[in-house]
Design an enzyme around this catalytic site. Sequence first.
Site, PDB file in Angstrom:
ATOM      1  N   ARG A 151       8.402   9.671  23.419  1.00 51.14           N
ATOM      2  CA  ARG A 151       8.413  10.678  24.505  1.00 51.14           C
ATOM      3  C   ARG A 151       9.341  11.840  24.192  1.00 51.14           C
ATOM      4  NH1 ARG A 151       8.593   5.889  27.083  1.00 51.14           N
ATOM      5  NH2 ARG A 151       6.555   5.187  27.792  1.00 51.14           N
ATOM      6  N   LYS A 200       5.737  26.064  22.470  1.00 53.99           N
ATOM      7  CA  LYS A 200       4.335  25.651  22.582  1.00 53.99           C
ATOM      8  C   LYS A 200       3.953  24.898  21.321  1.00 53.99           C
ATOM      9  CE  LYS A 200       2.262  29.119  25.606  1.00 53.99           C
ATOM     10  NZ  LYS A 200       1.192  30.134  25.720  1.00 53.99           N
ATOM     11  N   GLU A 218       1.487  40.413  14.940  1.00 51.83           N
ATOM     12  CA  GLU A 218       2.319  40.039  16.093  1.00 51.83           C
ATOM     13  C   GLU A 218       3.471  41.034  16.284  1.00 51.83           C
ATOM     14  OE1 GLU A 218       1.175  37.861  18.013  1.00 51.83           O
ATOM     15  OE2 GLU A 218       0.295  36.169  16.943  1.00 51.83           O
ATOM     16  N   LYS A 243      10.656  37.619  22.463  1.00 55.43           N
ATOM     17  CA  LYS A 243       9.993  36.386  22.888  1.00 55.43           C
ATOM     18  C   LYS A 243      10.975  35.480  23.624  1.00 55.43           C
ATOM     19  CE  LYS A 243       6.743  32.788  21.663  1.00 55.43           C
ATOM     20  NZ  LYS A 243       5.823  32.215  20.682  1.00 55.43           N
ATOM     21  N   GLU A 251       4.602  29.794  31.296  1.00 53.16           N
ATOM     22  CA  GLU A 251       3.554  30.790  31.512  1.00 53.16           C
ATOM     23  C   GLU A 251       2.982  30.764  32.920  1.00 53.16           C
ATOM     24  OE1 GLU A 251       1.206  31.375  27.973  1.00 53.16           O
ATOM     25  OE2 GLU A 251      -0.318  32.471  29.094  1.00 53.16           O
ATOM     26  N   ARG A 269       5.179  35.301  30.993  1.00 56.98           N
ATOM     27  CA  ARG A 269       4.942  34.921  29.598  1.00 56.98           C
ATOM     28  C   ARG A 269       3.562  35.365  29.118  1.00 56.98           C
ATOM     29  NH1 ARG A 269       6.713  29.424  26.250  1.00 56.98           N
ATOM     30  NH2 ARG A 269       5.681  30.039  24.324  1.00 56.98           N
ATOM     31  N   ASN A 315       0.485  37.574  25.336  1.00 56.19           N
ATOM     32  CA  ASN A 315      -0.918  37.527  24.904  1.00 56.19           C
ATOM     33  C   ASN A 315      -1.531  38.913  24.751  1.00 56.19           C
ATOM     34  OD1 ASN A 315      -1.191  34.716  24.734  1.00 56.19           O
ATOM     35  ND2 ASN A 315      -1.324  34.597  26.958  1.00 56.19           N
ATOM     36  N   HIS A 339      -4.531  39.562  22.558  1.00 60.34           N
ATOM     37  CA  HIS A 339      -5.033  38.235  22.186  1.00 60.34           C
ATOM     38  C   HIS A 339      -6.377  37.863  22.818  1.00 60.34           C
ATOM     39  CE1 HIS A 339      -1.174  37.714  20.322  1.00 60.34           C
ATOM     40  NE2 HIS A 339      -1.440  36.467  19.961  1.00 60.34           N
ATOM     41  N   HIS A 350      -8.593  36.275  20.159  1.00 58.00           N
ATOM     42  CA  HIS A 350      -9.055  34.881  20.130  1.00 58.00           C
ATOM     43  C   HIS A 350     -10.575  34.810  20.010  1.00 58.00           C
ATOM     44  CE1 HIS A 350      -5.142  33.405  22.209  1.00 58.00           C
ATOM     45  NE2 HIS A 350      -5.073  33.221  20.902  1.00 58.00           N
ATOM     46  N   HIS A 356      -5.300  35.156  12.235  1.00 59.94           N
ATOM     47  CA  HIS A 356      -4.879  35.356  13.624  1.00 59.94           C
ATOM     48  C   HIS A 356      -4.300  36.760  13.869  1.00 59.94           C
ATOM     49  CE1 HIS A 356      -3.365  34.350  17.586  1.00 59.94           C
ATOM     50  NE2 HIS A 356      -2.175  34.783  17.229  1.00 59.94           N
TER      51      HIS A 356
HETATM   52  N1  LIG Z   1       2.965  27.811  19.153  1.00 60.27           N
HETATM   53  C1  LIG Z   1       2.827  29.117  19.274  1.00 60.27           C
HETATM   54  O1  LIG Z   1       3.434  29.741  20.148  1.00 60.27           O
HETATM   55  C2  LIG Z   1       1.938  29.834  18.321  1.00 60.27           C
HETATM   56  C3  LIG Z   1       1.929  31.240  18.306  1.00 60.27           C
HETATM   57  C4  LIG Z   1       1.131  31.886  17.363  1.00 60.27           C
HETATM   58  C5  LIG Z   1       0.364  31.137  16.488  1.00 60.27           C
HETATM   59  N2  LIG Z   1       0.390  29.777  16.528  1.00 60.27           N
HETATM   60  C6  LIG Z   1      -0.387  28.976  15.586  1.00 60.27           C
HETATM   61  O2  LIG Z   1       0.060  29.262  14.273  1.00 60.27           O
HETATM   62  C7  LIG Z   1      -1.001  29.048  13.358  1.00 60.27           C
HETATM   63  C8  LIG Z   1      -1.068  30.185  12.392  1.00 60.27           C
HETATM   64  O3  LIG Z   1       0.129  30.220  11.657  1.00 60.27           O
HETATM   65  P1  LIG Z   1       0.184  30.832  10.187  1.00 60.27           P
HETATM   66  O4  LIG Z   1      -0.401  32.177  10.209  1.00 60.27           O
HETATM   67  O5  LIG Z   1       1.549  30.633   9.704  1.00 60.27           O
HETATM   68  O6  LIG Z   1      -0.897  29.953   9.416  1.00 60.27           O
HETATM   69  P2  LIG Z   1      -0.776  28.692   8.433  1.00 60.27           P
HETATM   70  O7  LIG Z   1       0.226  27.737   8.885  1.00 60.27           O
HETATM   71  O8  LIG Z   1      -2.174  28.215   8.290  1.00 60.27           O
HETATM   72  O9  LIG Z   1      -0.281  29.319   7.052  1.00 60.27           O
HETATM   73  C9  LIG Z   1      -1.033  30.348   6.473  1.00 60.27           C
HETATM   74  C10 LIG Z   1      -1.130  30.219   4.966  1.00 60.27           C
HETATM   75  O10 LIG Z   1       0.102  30.560   4.361  1.00 60.27           O
HETATM   76  C11 LIG Z   1       0.429  29.621   3.339  1.00 60.27           C
HETATM   77  N3  LIG Z   1       1.892  29.648   3.230  1.00 60.27           N
HETATM   78  C12 LIG Z   1       2.769  29.232   4.162  1.00 60.27           C
HETATM   79  N4  LIG Z   1       4.014  29.543   3.795  1.00 60.27           N
HETATM   80  C13 LIG Z   1       3.919  30.151   2.587  1.00 60.27           C
HETATM   81  C14 LIG Z   1       4.864  30.730   1.709  1.00 60.27           C
HETATM   82  N5  LIG Z   1       6.158  30.784   2.024  1.00 60.27           N
HETATM   83  N6  LIG Z   1       4.415  31.260   0.551  1.00 60.27           N
HETATM   84  C15 LIG Z   1       3.096  31.255   0.255  1.00 60.27           C
HETATM   85  N7  LIG Z   1       2.153  30.746   1.060  1.00 60.27           N
HETATM   86  C16 LIG Z   1       2.569  30.210   2.220  1.00 60.27           C
HETATM   87  C17 LIG Z   1      -0.166  28.356   3.834  1.00 60.27           C
HETATM   88  O11 LIG Z   1      -0.377  27.446   2.794  1.00 60.27           O
HETATM   89  C18 LIG Z   1      -1.459  28.835   4.459  1.00 60.27           C
HETATM   90  O12 LIG Z   1      -2.466  28.945   3.507  1.00 60.27           O
HETATM   91  C19 LIG Z   1      -2.252  28.869  14.158  1.00 60.27           C
HETATM   92  O13 LIG Z   1      -2.620  27.515  14.159  1.00 60.27           O
HETATM   93  C20 LIG Z   1      -1.839  29.302  15.575  1.00 60.27           C
HETATM   94  O14 LIG Z   1      -2.539  28.627  16.575  1.00 60.27           O
HETATM   95  C21 LIG Z   1       1.162  29.128  17.431  1.00 60.27           C
HETATM   96 ZN   LIG Z   2      -0.545  35.400  18.414  1.00 60.73          ZN
END
Ligand SMILES: NC(=O)c1ccc[n+]([C@@H]2O[C@H](COP(=O)([O-])OP(=O)(O)OC[C@H]3O[C@@H](n4cnc5c(N)ncnc54)[C@H](O)[C@@H]3O)[C@@H](O)[C@H]2O)c1
Ligand SMILES: [Zn+2]
Length: 348
Positions: free
Chosen positions: A116, A138, A180, A208, A218, A222, A226, A229, A233, A245
């Site tokens: 938990r 999140k 972003e 943020k 949210e 919050r 978005n 977005h 999305h 993204h």
């Molecule tokens: N929780 C939240 O508030 C929130 C907000 C925005 C996005 N997200 C989530 O985040 C995700 C997207 O994140 P992302 O864009 O980091 O994508 P990701 O985690 O898929 O990474 C993107 C790519 O970068 C590569 N990579 C990572 N670090 C690297 C480095 N230092 N050097 C070289 N390559 C590297 C990875 O192997 C991958 O191919 C989505 O799933 C989205 O839903 C969450």
């Molecule tokens: Zn985003």
Amino acid sequence: VNSATLTRVPVALGERSYDVVIGPGARHRLADTLRGLGARRAFIVAARPREWLPDPGVPHTIAPWQDGETAKRLGRVEELCRAFAGYGLSRRDVVVGVGGGSTTDAVGLAAGLYHRGVPVVHLPTTLLAQVDASVGGKTAVNLPEGKNLIGTYWQPRAVLCDTDFLETLPAAELTSGYGEIARAYFIGAGDLRALPLPEQIAACVALKARIVAQDEREAGRRSILNYGHTLGHALEIVTGFELRHGHAVGIGTAYAARLARALGRITSDRAREHYDVLRHYGLPTAPPASLKTDSATVVELMRRDKKSEGGLTFVLDGPRGVELVSDVPEGLVLSTYNEMSEAELANL
Ligand SMILES: NC(=O)c1ccc[n+]([C@@H]2O[C@H](COP(=O)([O-])OP(=O)(O)OC[C@H]3O[C@@H](n4cnc5c(N)ncnc54)[C@H](O)[C@@H]3O)[C@@H](O)[C@H]2O)c1
Ligand SMILES: [Zn+2]
């Protein structure tokens, strides 16, 4: 590490408050951070090679992980929790997630569910994860039916944004993170373009943090995070997530400007300012041409957006700043989408 080059941004959430540490070498604060948390041991989940990992300063184990949407599913979270159990993980230990936003989302969820809730520290390795995903609590995994459908709020105990990680990031991933940062310009971060990247990250995180501190779950404010977005999305879904993204958010931000302009909420100059900022960061400002025929599907997907209560709801700029606007007429939503193309900039 020279701590003087690191910026510390607090996220104020009462007894769940934590710091986001940003700058070159920030990962080497891990040992101090874990000591400060009184951690007995660390369970490190790493999507990056072992050589990249800092010394945690406590007994630990390293479990390899993979970034990307395919690993972001409940089955992998279960596997991770079983590995926690195998290690005898308790609340006196700390989980450490090292990777992109996909990794911090999944590891955050596993930490939030196991016993938990066990403490988690994130070491985000992409620009997108550093400016956004790893901060704010999140967590989520995907279902075949949709992205981020299973999740919970689970705040990390610290986030270490090491900008040295970004040196190996492919250009498209860097641009995705800039999506972003660009949208942050319009929701309170202001013009960051002249600043060094670590300062831009810190400013986005501070923005943020401020918003999350006011409205963690949210209920209202919050939702302005978005910005850009709603269309973003929809475009991600329609392209089967081939569109990154942040690129989708860039297009969505241009769209939000056009929609606000069409509703008479902002001037043409303000709309053009959106395009200037997006271009500065190398972001796309119009959907891929192949999607043009699919505008009805795109509008339907926007209607299903989480913010929506049946109508078409957008976060839009206006005289009182950015706010949630409900029941935008469908005809305008569609025509504004269809008008979007680089060539028609003059019509702003
Ligand atoms: N929780 C939240 O508030 C929130 C907000 C925005 C996005 N997200 C989530 O985040 C995700 C997207 O994140 P992302 O864009 O980091 O994508 P990701 O985690 O898929 O990474 C993107 C790519 O970068 C590569 N990579 C990572 N670090 C690297 C480095 N230092 N050097 C070289 N390559 C590297 C990875 O192997 C991958 O191919 C989505 O799933 C989205 O839903 C969450
Ligand atoms: Zn985003």
